[in-house]
Design a protein around this motif. Structure first.
Motif, PDB file in Angstrom:
ATOM      1  N   PRO A  54       3.750 -14.827  11.138  1.00  0.00           N
ATOM      2  CA  PRO A  54       4.200 -15.982  10.350  1.00  0.00           C
ATOM      3  C   PRO A  54       4.373 -15.702   8.863  1.00  0.00           C
ATOM      4  CG  PRO A  54       1.881 -16.207  10.933  1.00  0.00           C
ATOM      5  CD  PRO A  54       2.403 -15.029  11.690  1.00  0.00           C
ATOM      6  N   THR A  55       3.731 -14.658   8.349  1.00  0.00           N
ATOM      7  CA  THR A  55       3.805 -14.346   6.922  1.00  0.00           C
ATOM      8  C   THR A  55       3.736 -12.841   6.723  1.00  0.00           C
ATOM      9  OG1 THR A  55       1.398 -14.392   6.650  1.00  0.00           O
ATOM     10  CG2 THR A  55       2.577 -16.482   6.315  1.00  0.00           C
ATOM     11  N   LYS A  56       4.080 -12.402   5.506  1.00  0.00           N
ATOM     12  CA  LYS A  56       3.917 -10.972   5.210  1.00  0.00           C
ATOM     13  C   LYS A  56       2.438 -10.608   5.173  1.00  0.00           C
ATOM     14  CE  LYS A  56       3.806 -10.737   0.111  1.00  0.00           C
ATOM     15  NZ  LYS A  56       4.410 -10.101  -1.076  1.00  0.00           N
ATOM     16  N   GLU A  57       1.580 -11.578   4.803  1.00  0.00           N
ATOM     17  CA  GLU A  57       0.136 -11.336   4.798  1.00  0.00           C
ATOM     18  C   GLU A  57      -0.359 -10.985   6.197  1.00  0.00           C
ATOM     19  OE1 GLU A  57       1.608 -13.837   3.291  1.00  0.00           O
ATOM     20  OE2 GLU A  57       0.967 -13.796   1.186  1.00  0.00           O
ATOM     21  N   ALA A  58       0.196 -11.637   7.213  1.00  0.00           N
ATOM     22  CA  ALA A  58      -0.218 -11.358   8.588  1.00  0.00           C
ATOM     23  C   ALA A  58       0.146  -9.937   8.993  1.00  0.00           C
ATOM     24  CB  ALA A  58       0.428 -12.366   9.537  1.00  0.00           C
ATOM     25  N   ILE A  59       1.316  -9.464   8.560  1.00  0.00           N
ATOM     26  CA  ILE A  59       1.715  -8.080   8.842  1.00  0.00           C
ATOM     27  C   ILE A  59       0.780  -7.115   8.128  1.00  0.00           C
ATOM     28  CG2 ILE A  59       3.589  -6.392   8.663  1.00  0.00           C
ATOM     29  CD1 ILE A  59       5.537  -8.790   8.584  1.00  0.00           C
ATOM     30  N   TYR A  60       0.493  -7.420   6.880  1.00  0.00           N
ATOM     31  CA  TYR A  60      -0.359  -6.568   6.053  1.00  0.00           C
ATOM     32  C   TYR A  60      -1.756  -6.449   6.652  1.00  0.00           C
ATOM     33  CZ  TYR A  60      -2.594  -5.019   1.658  1.00  0.00           C
ATOM     34  OH  TYR A  60      -3.294  -4.338   0.685  1.00  0.00           O
ATOM     35  N   VAL A  61      -2.324  -7.583   7.056  1.00  0.00           N
ATOM     36  CA  VAL A  61      -3.671  -7.581   7.637  1.00  0.00           C
ATOM     37  C   VAL A  61      -3.688  -6.796   8.945  1.00  0.00           C
ATOM     38  CG1 VAL A  61      -5.450  -9.043   8.677  1.00  0.00           C
ATOM     39  CG2 VAL A  61      -4.408  -9.706   6.502  1.00  0.00           C
ATOM     40  N   ALA A  62      -2.635  -6.951   9.752  1.00  0.00           N
ATOM     41  CA  ALA A  62      -2.569  -6.208  11.009  1.00  0.00           C
ATOM     42  C   ALA A  62      -2.534  -4.703  10.762  1.00  0.00           C
ATOM     43  CB  ALA A  62      -1.339  -6.644  11.806  1.00  0.00           C
ATOM     44  N   ASP A  86       6.356   1.017   6.110  1.00  0.00           N
ATOM     45  CA  ASP A  86       7.326   1.617   5.190  1.00  0.00           C
ATOM     46  C   ASP A  86       7.466   0.794   3.913  1.00  0.00           C
ATOM     47  OD1 ASP A  86       8.149   3.952   6.425  1.00  0.00           O
ATOM     48  OD2 ASP A  86       9.750   2.987   7.554  1.00  0.00           O
ATOM     49  N   VAL A  87       7.645  -0.504   4.084  1.00  0.00           N
ATOM     50  CA  VAL A  87       7.918  -1.365   2.931  1.00  0.00           C
ATOM     51  C   VAL A  87       6.681  -1.517   2.042  1.00  0.00           C
ATOM     52  CG1 VAL A  87       8.581  -3.698   2.218  1.00  0.00           C
ATOM     53  CG2 VAL A  87       9.774  -2.591   4.119  1.00  0.00           C
ATOM     54  N   PHE A  88       5.528  -1.753   2.631  1.00  0.00           N
ATOM     55  CA  PHE A  88       4.313  -1.897   1.822  1.00  0.00           C
ATOM     56  C   PHE A  88       3.973  -0.594   1.089  1.00  0.00           C
ATOM     57  CE2 PHE A  88       3.131  -5.451   4.824  1.00  0.00           C
ATOM     58  CZ  PHE A  88       3.188  -6.451   3.871  1.00  0.00           C
ATOM     59  N   ALA A  89       4.167   0.543   1.763  1.00  0.00           N
ATOM     60  CA  ALA A  89       3.870   1.825   1.124  1.00  0.00           C
ATOM     61  C   ALA A  89       4.814   2.081  -0.046  1.00  0.00           C
ATOM     62  CB  ALA A  89       3.966   2.962   2.142  1.00  0.00           C
ATOM     63  N   ALA A  90       6.072   1.656   0.085  1.00  0.00           N
ATOM     64  CA  ALA A  90       7.057   1.901  -0.970  1.00  0.00           C
ATOM     65  C   ALA A  90       7.020   0.852  -2.072  1.00  0.00           C
ATOM     66  CB  ALA A  90       8.458   1.954  -0.361  1.00  0.00           C
ATOM     67  N   GLU A  91       6.827  -0.411  -1.700  1.00  0.00           N
ATOM     68  CA  GLU A  91       6.960  -1.512  -2.658  1.00  0.00           C
ATOM     69  C   GLU A  91       5.634  -2.115  -3.101  1.00  0.00           C
ATOM     70  OE1 GLU A  91       9.870  -2.131  -3.799  1.00  0.00           O
ATOM     71  OE2 GLU A  91      11.068  -0.974  -2.364  1.00  0.00           O
ATOM     72  N   GLY A  92       4.550  -1.796  -2.383  1.00  0.00           N
ATOM     73  CA  GLY A  92       3.293  -2.467  -2.665  1.00  0.00           C
ATOM     74  C   GLY A  92       3.283  -3.849  -2.048  1.00  0.00           C
ATOM     75  N   PHE A  93       2.103  -4.477  -2.038  1.00  0.00           N
ATOM     76  CA  PHE A  93       2.012  -5.792  -1.406  1.00  0.00           C
ATOM     77  C   PHE A  93       2.872  -6.817  -2.136  1.00  0.00           C
ATOM     78  CE2 PHE A  93       0.110 -10.004  -1.069  1.00  0.00           C
ATOM     79  CZ  PHE A  93       0.106 -10.175   0.309  1.00  0.00           C
ATOM     80  N   ARG A  94       2.786  -6.835  -3.460  1.00  0.00           N
ATOM     81  CA  ARG A  94       3.518  -7.859  -4.215  1.00  0.00           C
ATOM     82  C   ARG A  94       5.027  -7.667  -4.125  1.00  0.00           C
ATOM     83  NH1 ARG A  94      -1.188  -7.069  -7.147  1.00  0.00           N
ATOM     84  NH2 ARG A  94      -2.389  -8.970  -7.566  1.00  0.00           N
ATOM     85  N   GLY A  95       5.472  -6.425  -4.081  1.00  0.00           N
ATOM     86  CA  GLY A  95       6.905  -6.167  -4.038  1.00  0.00           C
ATOM     87  C   GLY A  95       7.521  -6.360  -2.662  1.00  0.00           C
ATOM     88  N   ALA A  96       6.706  -6.298  -1.623  1.00  0.00           N
ATOM     89  CA  ALA A  96       7.212  -6.434  -0.260  1.00  0.00           C
ATOM     90  C   ALA A  96       7.589  -7.889   0.026  1.00  0.00           C
ATOM     91  CB  ALA A  96       6.166  -5.968   0.742  1.00  0.00           C
ATOM     92  N   THR A  97       8.622  -8.067   0.831  1.00  0.00           N
ATOM     93  CA  THR A  97       9.044  -9.407   1.245  1.00  0.00           C
ATOM     94  C   THR A  97       9.275  -9.423   2.748  1.00  0.00           C
ATOM     95  OG1 THR A  97      11.407  -8.954   0.978  1.00  0.00           O
ATOM     96  CG2 THR A  97      10.204  -9.782  -0.971  1.00  0.00           C
TER      97      THR A  97
END
Length: 213
Positions: A55-63, A24-35
């Protein structure tokens, strides 16, 4: 159920909640905007609780990206080289459109990754995606050579299908603003894209035989 089994179930459920919130957050905010804080709020978890799983937002994104390309390529994989060419192409276009309709957040996540230069998916795009597209482009080229489809560049034909089908997910707000509340863009798109691609794909009629004197 043992305590260990219960803990495992809870862990699986929380991980799924985090990924759903991340989508939800990445789709709405993009990678840079997501926290991480924003994803934790969306998941209904504390930040430390989320960080226990990722451990990081990058880990969520990659998953999230992990299984995305496979899902995105399934409609093209389903193109049957032994089927009727026009029927197969129209079915592929419909599958692509319905995938965009049913998974708009995933479509925007994928688009966002591409716009970032595909730092996480670059290798998959240049290997897995390219191999599949090349293979299906060869099938389409054979159909064109046989006179079953209008001649064009098969790769660019596939690109045009991607562009027209995913537009309705990636720019849905714009589409709905233009069409107004009374119209259903997805129902209209399905009918309109079929009409459009029937015209694009329809082979030229063979020349009439010449009467000999």
């Amino acid at each position: 159920m043992t305590n260990g089994e219960s803990a495992t179930r809870i862990q699986v459920e929380r991980r799924a909640r985090i990924l759903e919130a991340g989508l939800d957050v990445f789709a709405a905010e993009g990678f840079r905007g997501a926290t991480v804080d924003g994803i934790a709020r969306a998941a209904g978890l504390s930040k430390p609780n989320l960080l226990y799983y990722f451990p990081t937002k990058e880990a969520i994104y990659v998953a999230l990206l992990g299984g995305l390309l496979d899902m995105w390529l399934d409609p093209l994989r389903a193109l049957d080289p032994s089927g009727d060419p026009l029927t197969e192409m129209l079915a592929y276009i419909r599958r692509k459109l319905l995938l965009a309709r049913d998974f708009p957040r995933e479509s925007r996540l994928f688009a966002g990754e591409i716009l970032r230069g595909a730092p996480e998916m670059g290798e998959m795009l240049s290997v897995d995606l390219r191999e599949l597209v090349d293979a299906r482009a060869s099938v389409i080229a054979r159909w064109m050579d046989a006179g079953c489809l209008a001649r064009s560049d098969p790769h660019h034909l596939i690109f045009s299908i991607w562009a027209l089908t995913q537009h309705y997910a990636d720019f849905e707000v714009q589409v709905r603003a233009v069409l107004g509340r009374a119209r259903d863009p997805w129902a209209e798109a399905e009918a309109e894209l079929e009409r459009h691609f029937r015209r694009v794909l329809k082979p030229d009629a063979p020349p009439a035989p010449q009467d000999r004197p």
